[in-house]
Every structure is written in structure tokens, then in C-alpha cells.
Design an enzyme around this catalytic site. Structure first.
Site, PDB file in Angstrom:
ATOM      1  N   GLU A 152      29.046  45.054  -0.467  1.00 24.35           N
ATOM      2  CA  GLU A 152      27.603  45.654  -0.740  1.00 24.35           C
ATOM      3  C   GLU A 152      26.388  44.552  -0.977  1.00 24.35           C
ATOM      4  OE1 GLU A 152      28.475  48.370  -3.917  1.00 24.35           O
ATOM      5  OE2 GLU A 152      29.496  49.792  -2.714  1.00 24.35           O
ATOM      6  N   SER A 197      36.072  27.692   9.744  1.00 25.29           N
ATOM      7  CA  SER A 197      35.853  28.635  10.730  1.00 25.29           C
ATOM      8  C   SER A 197      36.601  28.626  12.002  1.00 25.29           C
ATOM      9  CB  SER A 197      34.404  28.941  10.901  1.00 25.29           C
ATOM     10  OG  SER A 197      33.616  29.215   9.698  1.00 25.29           O
ATOM     11  N   HIS A 252      35.618  43.883  10.734  1.00 26.12           N
ATOM     12  CA  HIS A 252      36.262  42.466  10.736  1.00 26.12           C
ATOM     13  C   HIS A 252      35.448  41.774   9.767  1.00 26.12           C
ATOM     14  CE1 HIS A 252      37.228  38.563  11.937  1.00 26.12           C
ATOM     15  NE2 HIS A 252      35.964  38.214  12.198  1.00 26.12           N
ATOM     16  N   SER A 253      34.191  41.786   9.692  1.00 25.45           N
ATOM     17  CA  SER A 253      33.582  41.067   8.717  1.00 25.45           C
ATOM     18  C   SER A 253      31.795  42.083   8.625  1.00 25.45           C
ATOM     19  CB  SER A 253      32.871  39.555   9.113  1.00 25.45           C
ATOM     20  OG  SER A 253      32.037  39.677  10.233  1.00 25.45           O
TER      21      SER A 253
HETATM   22  C1  LIG Z   1      38.037  28.801  17.900  1.00 32.22           C
HETATM   23  C2  LIG Z   1      37.288  30.224  17.567  1.00 32.22           C
HETATM   24  N1  LIG Z   1      37.219  31.015  18.806  1.00 32.22           N
HETATM   25  C3  LIG Z   1      36.628  32.289  18.283  1.00 32.22           C
HETATM   26  C4  LIG Z   1      36.218  32.459  16.709  1.00 32.22           C
HETATM   27  C5  LIG Z   1      35.519  33.959  16.585  1.00 32.22           C
HETATM   28  N2  LIG Z   1      36.361  34.841  15.600  1.00 32.22           N
HETATM   29  C6  LIG Z   1      36.279  34.571  14.263  1.00 32.22           C
HETATM   30  S1  LIG Z   1      37.335  35.430  13.637  1.00 32.22           S
HETATM   31  C7  LIG Z   1      37.784  36.161  14.979  1.00 32.22           C
HETATM   32  C8  LIG Z   1      39.050  37.058  15.090  1.00 32.22           C
HETATM   33  C9  LIG Z   1      40.448  36.526  14.435  1.00 32.22           C
HETATM   34  O1  LIG Z   1      41.164  37.493  14.432  1.00 32.22           O
HETATM   35  P1  LIG Z   1      42.838  37.359  13.598  1.00 32.22           P
HETATM   36  O2  LIG Z   1      43.335  35.966  13.919  1.00 32.22           O
HETATM   37  O3  LIG Z   1      43.621  38.335  14.045  1.00 32.22           O
HETATM   38  O4  LIG Z   1      42.227  37.527  12.050  1.00 32.22           O
HETATM   39  P2  LIG Z   1      41.572  38.772  11.381  1.00 32.22           P
HETATM   40  O5  LIG Z   1      40.078  38.655  11.544  1.00 32.22           O
HETATM   41  O6  LIG Z   1      42.014  40.224  11.839  1.00 32.22           O
HETATM   42  O7  LIG Z   1      41.977  38.740   9.952  1.00 32.22           O
HETATM   43  C10 LIG Z   1      37.287  35.313  16.125  1.00 32.22           C
HETATM   44  C11 LIG Z   1      37.676  35.655  17.475  1.00 32.22           C
HETATM   45  C12 LIG Z   1      36.401  31.554  16.015  1.00 32.22           C
HETATM   46  N3  LIG Z   1      35.954  31.559  14.651  1.00 32.22           N
HETATM   47  N4  LIG Z   1      36.978  30.398  16.342  1.00 32.22           N
END
Ligand SMILES: Cc1ncc(C[n+]2csc(CCOP(=O)(O)OP(=O)(O)O)c2C)c(N)n1
Length: 454
Positions: A128, A214, A344-345
Site C-alpha cells: 500500500e 535484479s 508479480h510486483s
Molecule cells: C535476466 C533477466 N531477464 C528478465 C528479467 C525481468 N523479470 C524480472 S522478474 C521476472 C519473472 C521471474 O519469474 P520467476 O523466476 O518465476 O519468479 P517469481 O517472480 O514468480 O517469483 C522477469 C522475467 C530480469 N529481471 N532479468
């Protein structure tokens, strides 16, 4: 973790198929117990000269030892039974098999549950606070609390943790305070990262937790490298745990990490949080095989799939994995099945790619908090009154901490050029000087009074 009847049949069928593949009559297999079948299958691998049957012979190529066959057969994901999901509790918090109930004392169980509740309040309030523009970003952990607390409670505080970003419960359980975590999200002068990272990129040298980065998957080969270093210290009694999502498992780094972990015999637990989504990409578009777990045996990792909404099952799984990996210097892969309940965020709106009904289905019966609470209630350790009191205290802690964090100054701007090099190189010194002159010339454009001064 004794084999359940259902699981035994799954295994028996798999063994029968394996036996057929090396040309043995299924009646021979039917006569044998599971233990004998295992012994017998292993013996056919280790003593190839006895394995000739119907013309079959074990080949000894450097790259594979396997039987020759005359029938051509391609293998695919349907050639094997899915890897079963280990659980201890049912959805009502009842223990399914008493032998599997971990012997955790009352104080530990209550601490585990309290941390889960604290985490959910932290998620709610910080989410929030992002929506109100007080912090720039946040990620909630709803639905995965059992993975965090079940795993953290099974580790030694000496074990090194590499996390992805959705594991803040592990930080809390290890003893990082809500204040430290909130300071990081606010990037104030008490944030150990000095405001240089996005919110939720926690780290703590004191608690043996490597700072989150990240780019997806980077922590995976790093964790294996750290485990390799641990292995070189005799009687170290430490392992590394690496958390990652199903999406991160699609990165090339994941494969490199699994393979190095196996071939270099590293004491590492690779724990996948399979929550069904990688932002908007569902697992159905992420892979075609049997989840992440099936990659373990293929690459030589001891593998277990566990119900990630069952805190006790995760605890047992990680405890057993830790004992095994520390004693044998062999990696373990655990796939913890869960569901990402939140977006997701704060940069995501999941209603664009999934239905409300789907979310409701998972929050109704599969809530890790609810299951664990019911378990504690059955044991007489928790009731509605204690729930109400702790819920209030946990919420108040976050609100108070957030208000304090907001009042703290931002780090000195000079910090952004420090810490990377032991001695600041001339080009950075030059940039620092230019910035100082710039700020002197245009002070009205910069809120310097909100930052710590020299
Ligand atoms: C190398 C890279 N590619 C793409 C991203 C963008 N990204 C951030 S989180 C995410 C999804 C990750 O999913 P998962 O590993 O299943 O974790 P969850 O968020 O479901 O906990 C992506 C594609 C990133 N941070 N780093």
C-alpha cells in the site's frame, strides 16, 4: 519420508518400464519387492557382464553406460510418471502420516507462525505504501510464506543464503528486523545498501544472506561457486541454499548452475519456488517437461518435489536435504509447488492474464498460513485470541517502523560514487568534483536538505 502406497505404485510402474527397457520379463519384476528391484536394477548397471538378456548388453561408451536394444524408442516427457509431491499435512492442518510429523517444539512452531503473520502484514502495508507513492516498488510474498519459513527453520544460521527477491520471510526468520527491511525499501541513510538498490533487494552479511540482484538467475552459479568453496574447507558443516523461481529456471545460468553443482559435487540446495508464473508467462508456456524437478535426475542432482503450501513438508524436505548435502557434498534440487497469489510486483496487473476465480481457488484451500494455523490450533498452541493479539502487534510494528523510516534522511549523495573501488579511481574523483560544483551552482533544483551532509 517413507514411500506412500500411491508413490510405491508409481515407482513400481517406473521400475517395470525400466525393466522392460532392458528386456526382462515383467513377471520377473512382479515377483520382486521394491527394495529388491532397486538392488537388482543397480546391480545391472554396476555389473554389466550379467546384464545380457535377449541380446541386450550394457554398452560402455565414455558418455553413457546403457543397454543396447534392437527396438527403436524415443523418450519424451510422457515416458515417465510425474515426480510425486511430498506433503505432511492436509488442507485442514491434519497430519497425514504421524511418522512424518517433525518434532518441533512449541516455541519453534509459534515463532514460525508468528513470522509468517508478520510477513503478511509487512507485505500488505509496504504494498500500500508503494501505491501511495511513498516507496518506488514492492513485491508481495502471498502464497509462498510456507516455503520461506519451512526452509529457513530447517537450516543452520551458518548456511549461506542466495535469494532471488521473493523470499523476505527467510530474512525475517533469520533475525533481520522489520526496521532493517523497511529501511532498505525506503532507501534511507540506515539502509545498508545506501539507497543504491531498488526496494526488496535486501542483504545481510551478519545473517549470511547475499544481497539480492535484479538480473534473473545470476545467484544460481554464484551459489554453486560458494558451495564449492565450502566443500574445500574440511568438516565445514555448512551448506549453501539458493532460491529461484520457475521463470529463473529458464535462464541459461540455471542449467550451468545445476551441471556445475552435480559435476563438482557441491554442498548446495537449489530450491525452486514454482509459483506458476514468471510475471505474465504461465508455466504452461515456460516448459514442456515435468516441471523443474525432472531436470534434477537428468543432471545428477538428488531431487524432491514438495508441497510448498505445507510448511512442515518444506521443513522436512530442507532438513533432509541439508543433512544429505553436508554429509555427502552432493547437490539437492527441491521443487516447492505453490501459487503466486499477488501480482508479480507493483509494476504488474495480473488481471490481464489470469482470472479472479483462479486466484480464489488457490487462496481458499491452499493458504500456507491457514494450514499452519489450523495445525497449531489442533495442537492447542494457538487460538482466536492469540491470533488477534499477534496480528495487531505485527501490524503496528510495520506501521510504526514505516513512519520512522520515512523521517530518516536519505544517504549522502556522495555515497553513490563510493564503495565500488577500494580507492576511488581518478575518473570518479573527477565526476564527484563536477557534481559538487554543479550542486553549488544550482542548489535550488536539488532537495539536499533531505540527504545526510558531509
Ligand atoms: C535476466 C533477466 N531477464 C528478465 C528479467 C525481468 N523479470 C524480472 S522478474 C521476472 C519473472 C521471474 O519469474 P520467476 O523466476 O518465476 O519468479 P517469481 O517472480 O514468480 O517469483 C522477469 C522475467 C530480469 N529481471 N532479468
Amino acid at each position: 519420508m517413507a514411500l506412500k502406497t500411491g508413490a510405491s505404485f508409481v515407482k513400481l510402474n517406473a521400475f517395470r518400464r525400466a525393466a522392460r527397457a532392458i528386456d526382462v520379463k515383467s513377471s520377473d519384476v512382479r515377483k520382486r519387492s521394491i527394495t529388491n528391484i532397486v538392488k537388482w536394477l543397480l546391480s545391472t548397471r554396476t555389473r554389466p557382464e550379467t546384464a545380457q538378456n535377449g541380446g541386450g548388453k550394457i554398452a560402455k561408451f565414455p558418455g553413457a553406460r546403457a543397454p543396447y536394444v534392437s527396438e527403436m524408442k524415443f523418450f519424451n516427457e510422457t515416458s515417465y510418471e510425474p515426480i510425486p509431491i511430498y506433503r505432511v499435512m492436509d488442507n485442514n492442518g491434519q497430519i497425514i502420516d504421524k511418522n512424518e510429523e517433525p518434532n518441533l517444539d512449541k516455541a519453534t512452531l509459534i515463532n514460525m507462525y508468528k513470522t509468517m503473520v508478520q510477513l503478511s502484514h509487512m507485505d500488505k502495508i509496504l504494498y500500500e505504501s508503494q501505491r501511495q507513492g511513498r516507496i518506488s516498488f514492492y513485491m508481495t510474498n502471498y502464497g509462498e510464506e510456507g516455503i520461506h519459513i519451512g526452509s529457513a527453520s530447517a537450516l543452520s544460521p551458518k548456511d549461506l543464503v542466495f535469494s532471488q527477491y521473493r523470499e523476505v520471510g527467510v530474512f525475517l526468520y533469520r533475525g533481520m528486523t522489520v526496521t532493517e527491511l523497511v529501511n532498505q525499501c525506503y532507501g534511507n541513510c540506515e539502509d545498508p545498501g545506501k539507497g543504491r538498490q531498488m526496494p526488496v533487494h535486501y542483504g545481510s552479511k551478519h545473517h549470511n544472506m547475499v544481497t539480492i540482484s535484479s538480473p534473473l538467475g545470476t545467484q544460481m552459479p554464484q551459489a554453486v561457486g560458494a558451495a564449492y568453496a565450502y566443500k574445500r574447507v574440511p568438516n565445514n558443516d555448512r551448506c549453501v541454499i539458493c532460491y529461484f523461481g520457475d521463470g529463473a529456471a529458464s535462464e541459461g545460468d540455471a542449467h550451468a548452475a545445476f551441471n556445475f553443482a552435480a559435476t563438482l559435487d557441491c554442498p548446495v540446495i537449489m530450491l525452486c519456488r514454482n509459483n506458476g508464473y514468471a510475471i505474465s508467462t504461465p508455466t504452461s508456456e515456460q516448459y514442456r517437461g515435468d516441471g523443474i524437478a525432472s531436470r534434477g535426475p537428468a543432471l545428477g542432482l538428488h531431487t524432491l518435489r514438495v508441497d510448498g503450501t505445507d510448511t512442515l513438508a518444506v521443513h522436512n524436505a530442507v532438513k533432509r536435504a541439508r543433512d544429505f548435502t553436508v554429509a555427502n557434498n552432493k547437490p539437492v534440487l527441491i521443487e516447492a509447488m505453490a501459487y503466486r497469489v499477488g501480482h508479480h510486483s507493483t509494476s504488474d496487473d495480473s488481471s490481464a492474464y489470469r482470472s479472479v476465480e483462479e486466484i480464489q481457488k488457490w487462496t481458499k484451500d491452499e493458504s500456507p498460513l491457514q494450514k499452519f494455523k489450523l495445525y497449531l490450533e489442533h495442537k492447542g498452541y494457538w487460538d482466536a485470541e492469540t491470533e488477534k493479539a499477534w496480528s495487531k502487534e505485527a501490524r503496528d510494528t510495520v506501521v510504526r517502523t514505516m513512519q520512522e523510516a520515512e523521517k530518516k534522511k536519505k544517504p549522502n549523495w556522495k555515497e553513490m560514487l563510493e564503495d565500488v573501488y577500494y580507492e576511488m579511481p581518478p575518473r570518479l574523483q573527477k565526476q564527484m568534483k563536477q557534481m559538487e560544483e554543479h550542486l553549488k551552482k544550482y542548489p535550488e533544483h536539488y532537495p539536499l536538505n533531505q540527504h545526510e551532509s558531509d
